[in-house]
Design a protein around this motif. Structure first.
Motif, PDB file in Angstrom:
ATOM      1  N   ILE A  51       0.819  -1.208   0.000  1.00 21.49           N
ATOM      2  CA  ILE A  51       0.000   0.000   0.000  1.00 21.49           C
ATOM      3  C   ILE A  51       0.854   1.260   0.000  1.00 21.49           C
ATOM      4  O   ILE A  51       0.381   2.343  -0.366  1.00 21.49           O
ATOM      5  N   PHE A  52       2.133   1.150   0.380  1.00 24.60           N
ATOM      6  CA  PHE A  52       2.973   2.344   0.437  1.00 24.60           C
ATOM      7  C   PHE A  52       3.359   2.852  -0.955  1.00 24.60           C
ATOM      8  O   PHE A  52       3.884   3.956  -1.086  1.00 24.60           O
ATOM      9  N   SER A  53       3.079   2.065  -1.979  1.00 27.94           N
ATOM     10  CA  SER A  53       3.283   2.545  -3.351  1.00 27.94           C
ATOM     11  C   SER A  53       1.959   2.927  -4.010  1.00 27.94           C
ATOM     12  O   SER A  53       1.923   3.226  -5.200  1.00 27.94           O
ATOM     13  N   TRP A 107       0.463  13.679  -0.086  1.00 31.11           N
ATOM     14  CA  TRP A 107       1.349  12.515  -0.185  1.00 31.11           C
ATOM     15  C   TRP A 107       0.609  11.304   0.355  1.00 31.11           C
ATOM     16  O   TRP A 107       0.436  11.135   1.564  1.00 31.11           O
ATOM     17  N   ALA A 108       0.156  10.438  -0.549  1.00 31.31           N
ATOM     18  CA  ALA A 108      -0.720   9.321  -0.177  1.00 31.31           C
ATOM     19  C   ALA A 108      -0.110   8.374   0.859  1.00 31.31           C
ATOM     20  O   ALA A 108      -0.827   7.920   1.766  1.00 31.31           O
ATOM     21  N   PRO A 109       1.184   8.018   0.782  1.00 30.60           N
ATOM     22  CA  PRO A 109       1.722   7.080   1.781  1.00 30.60           C
ATOM     23  C   PRO A 109       1.547   7.540   3.222  1.00 30.60           C
ATOM     24  O   PRO A 109       1.403   6.703   4.127  1.00 30.60           O
ATOM     25  N   GLY A 110       1.550   8.854   3.464  1.00 33.71           N
ATOM     26  CA  GLY A 110       1.324   9.340   4.819  1.00 33.71           C
ATOM     27  C   GLY A 110      -0.054   8.977   5.339  1.00 33.71           C
ATOM     28  O   GLY A 110      -0.209   8.536   6.491  1.00 33.71           O
ATOM     29  N   GLU A 427      -3.994  -0.014  -5.475  1.00 35.70           N
ATOM     30  CA  GLU A 427      -2.831   0.776  -5.889  1.00 35.70           C
ATOM     31  C   GLU A 427      -3.253   2.088  -6.544  1.00 35.70           C
ATOM     32  O   GLU A 427      -2.649   3.129  -6.327  1.00 35.70           O
ATOM     33  N   SER A 428      -4.301   2.054  -7.346  1.00 40.71           N
ATOM     34  CA  SER A 428      -4.738   3.260  -8.049  1.00 40.71           C
ATOM     35  C   SER A 428      -6.210   3.131  -8.390  1.00 40.71           C
ATOM     36  O   SER A 428      -6.825   2.069  -8.240  1.00 40.71           O
ATOM     37  N   TRP A 429      -6.759   4.231  -8.855  1.00 49.15           N
ATOM     38  CA  TRP A 429      -8.145   4.251  -9.331  1.00 49.15           C
ATOM     39  C   TRP A 429      -8.346   3.162 -10.385  1.00 49.15           C
ATOM     40  O   TRP A 429      -9.316   2.401 -10.341  1.00 49.15           O
ATOM     41  N   GLU A 430      -7.421   3.081 -11.324  1.00 48.71           N
ATOM     42  CA  GLU A 430      -7.564   2.136 -12.431  1.00 48.71           C
ATOM     43  C   GLU A 430      -7.468   0.695 -11.963  1.00 48.71           C
ATOM     44  O   GLU A 430      -8.293  -0.152 -12.352  1.00 48.71           O
TER      45      GLU A 430
END
Length: 677
Positions: A51-53, A107-110, A427-430
């Motif tokens: 999830i950190f990526s 910053w999403a990982p935070g 990981e992403s919307w897609e």
């Protein structure tokens, strides 16, 4: 009140009545408590490492990246005091987002790290709570909760901070309340402070997410199970918890139905709701035992109260607690407590209360996050007692502990492996919606959201196929004979929303005539839709039909006169046809409606530069930059205006920033697609 060993021995299924032996957790040092807690935390980090990526996904734009209340310090007070426009009233959850925006921006990982920390802390609290209740297999239950694939949606989805935060605070509530209940009556001050602490924790949990409201009923079940004969007055302290839950529940129901539109896309009778409840209860129970075929959008069930077979699910679901009650003298009260707690915690998502997501499906993984705990506790306790007793009886207890731990360890590894793969879907919307379509290709919601994302990313040709498929799938759901005029109207409006995205993709790929035809079809159903007039104006601008574009935008503004965005777009169109003063008036009105609005300031600067008023244009461009320092075009406009005033130093600095932002744009966060709810 203390819980004796007799309670523990009768928690799980046993072939004997009153199995002897004290299974209460022996007192252990703080150092020995730290080790198992660290292992739980490490298990969470290991399973959720991918999830950190990951970035932001569905609804994260509403709640985080595009939430205007998170932009500056002024947004904190409205988070608590104003009715939300794009989300539910969960002020504590959005306060945590507000704090994190101050710490690490977008910053999403935070944000993911915070969710992981809350989930890991909740797993430790589950272990603590079950040990206090003297339930066998407490650590195993906590570990199952920590790594279970069905909980991935709550932890890996940033928007579901409300789930992990409210669960964490809810568990604190129960642990602290049990501490209060166990204190002697003579310790009045300690009892008062502990009780107030539990009440504050529960109020905080409700402000994180109101779905935790059934918790007092679960606490009542636990206390009824624990209470001694003649001590029913000990249940009275739960009354304020119920009052808090009812109050917050009313507020949430008002927002869901009256503001967010929950209930508009379906028409369930009372019998239909019972069918949904029965199917949902079994669905989540089965998924907890066998978590395969997980998806973000599950197929939406066809509910028909006229079909007798559909009543099997609710009838058998009701039979389970009844059987547990009848067998309580043989198997103990534990299974009944677990099943009752599961049903209570799941109640808000069983269909008796309208939830917006029912538009897509009647079940979603994150609905069962709280409710998973009692069932996992029952599974862990049953497995632990079975391994302790073994097929040959109590003599099996001489088997080394490491051997008895093997089945539990294999189960945890299997659950963690499935969860690790499930995390990667977020990981992403897609990736999220492609994963959902792999399981449920007939989901109009997944087709629509994937297509909308591809369109916003500039991949209109690829997205168009998904958007058109979403329209086709949704049209199939609309019955030839509508159940009611209100339902027909709601479904038509939903279809308009799907066609609106399709028209945007058609516009992007240059199929302007088809895009215009979509807009006219939408206006036939929704003649008062400002955004459809807006889209039609965009098409006319591309076709260089500027006067027609102005007329469409004038109609849109007439329908939504308080929209700063529409006013700014109308100004652009009027400027193109030479109506400069009207354009400036529109921009002034846009800025009145939304002070500092960067796009209006930027367009005002462009109009002023072309009108020979560069000094005023400089001020407008600087105001646009102040509102949005990453808006690259404002720097180029500022350079042009400054050069026209003879200020070469300012012009050079503006172009330097323009070039700098241009070089970093490849790594800057991309604007997220608007969530298609």
């Amino acid at each position: 009140m203390t819980l004796g060993a007799k309670r523990c021995s009768r928690w799980v299924i046993s072939s004997e009545r009153g199995v002897k032996g004290n299974c209460a957790a022996a007192p252990i040092s703080a150092g020995k408590l730290v080790g198992p807690a660290i292992v739980l935390a490490l298990a969470v980090v290991t399973v959720y490492l991918p999830i950190f990526s990951a970035g932001f996904v569905w609804d994260d734009d509403f709640n985080v990246t595009g939430n205007p209340l998170l932009r500056d310090g002024a947004g904190l007070a409205p988070i608590w005091s104003e009715r939300p426009e794009n989300h539910q009233y969960y002020p504590l959850t959005h306060t945590t987002f507000w704090i994190e925006r101050r710490l690490w921006g977008n910053w999403a990982p935070g944000f993911h790290a915070t969710n992981l920390a809350l989930h890991a802390a909740s797993a430790v609290l589950v272990w603590t709570l079950l040990r206090r209740l003297l339930i066998p297999g407490a650590w195993l239950a906590a570990a199952m909760f920590a790594v279970h694939p069905l909980n991935v949606e709550s932890v890996a989805w940033i928007t579901e901070r409300k789930n992990v935060l409210s669960c964490f605070l809810g568990l604190i509530t129960v642990v602290v309340y049990l501490r209060f209940a166990g204190l002697p009556a003579t310790a009045r001050r300690r009892r008062a402070l502990t009780y107030v602490g539990a009440l504050i924790a529960f109020a905080a949990a409700l402000t994180a997410k109101t779905a935790i409201a059934p918790l007092p009923a679960v606490m009542l079940v636990l206390e009824t199970w624990r209470v001694e004969r003649g001590r029913w007055r000990d249940l009275l302290p739960l009354a304020p918890f119920f009052l808090l839950a009812i109050g917050f529940g009313i507020v949430t129901l008002w927002i869901e139905v009256g503001h967010l539109g929950a209930g508009i896309d379906w028409d369930l009778s009372f019998a239909g709701r019972w069918i949904v409840a029965g199917r949902a209860a079994w669905f989540y129970g089965v998924k907890l035992v066998w978590p395969s075929g997980l998806a973000f959008f599950y197929p939406r069930w066809e509910i028909d109260p006229g079909v007798l077979m559909q009543y099997i699910s609710p009838l058998t679901a009701l039979a389970v607690p009844g059987l547990c009650w009848l067998a309580r003298r043989r198997i103990g009260a534990g299974p009944l407590v677990a099943v009752a707690s599961y049903a209570l915690l799941l109640a808000p998502a069983l269909g008796f209360v309208d939830v917006y997501f029912f538009t897509h499906a009647y079940v979603q993984d994150h609905f069962q996050y709280y409710a998973s705990i009692p069932l996992l506790a029952l599974v862990a306790a049953t497995l632990t007692r079975a391994l302790d007793r073994g097929p040959a009886g109590p003599a099996t207890r001489r088997v080394p502990s490491i051997v008895k731990a093997v089945p539990s360890l294999l189960m945890l590894v299997a659950l963690g492996s499935v969860a690790w793969h499930r995390v990667q879907a977020f990981e992403s919307w897609e990736t999220l919606f492609r994963d959902s379509l792999a399981t449920n290709p007939r989901s109009w919601g997944a087709q629509h959201n994937l297509g909308n994302w591809l369109y916003v990313e500039g991949r209109g040709a690829e997205g168009l196929a998904h958007l058109q498929e979403a329209v086709r799938l949704y049209e199939e759901l609309i019955p030839a004979v509508p159940a009611s005029p209100d339902l027909a109207r709601a479904q038509n409006l939903r279809l308009v929303g799907l066609r609106y995205s399709t028209s945007g993709a058609l516009l992007q790929v240059g199929r302007l005539a088809e895009a215009a035809a979509e807009c006219k079809a939408m206006l036939a159903v929704a003649p008062d839709s400002a955004r459809v007039f807006h889209r039609l104006a965009e098409i006319y601008l591309r076709q260089k039909r500027y006067d027609d574009a102005v007329r469409q935008l004038e109609q849109a503004v007439g329908l939504e006169p308080d929209s700063a965005e529409l006013r700014a777009d109308l100004a652009r169109a009027r400027f193109v046809v030479g109506r400069v003063e009207e354009a400036l008036q529109d921009l002034d009105e846009s800025l009145r409606l939304r002070p500092g609005y960067f796009l209006a300031q930027h367009r005002r600067g462009l109009v002023l530069v072309s009108s020979g008023r560069p000094s005023e244009a400089v001020q407008a461009f600087e105001a646009a930059i102040a509102d949005n320092p990453l808006f690259i075009e404002a720097y180029r406009g500022l350079a042009q205006a400054a050069r026209a005033t003879g200020d070469e130093a300012r012009a050079s600095e503006a172009m330097r920033r323009y070039d700098e932002l241009g070089r970093s744009s490849a790594t800057a966060p991309r604007p997220s697609a608007a969530s298609v709810r």
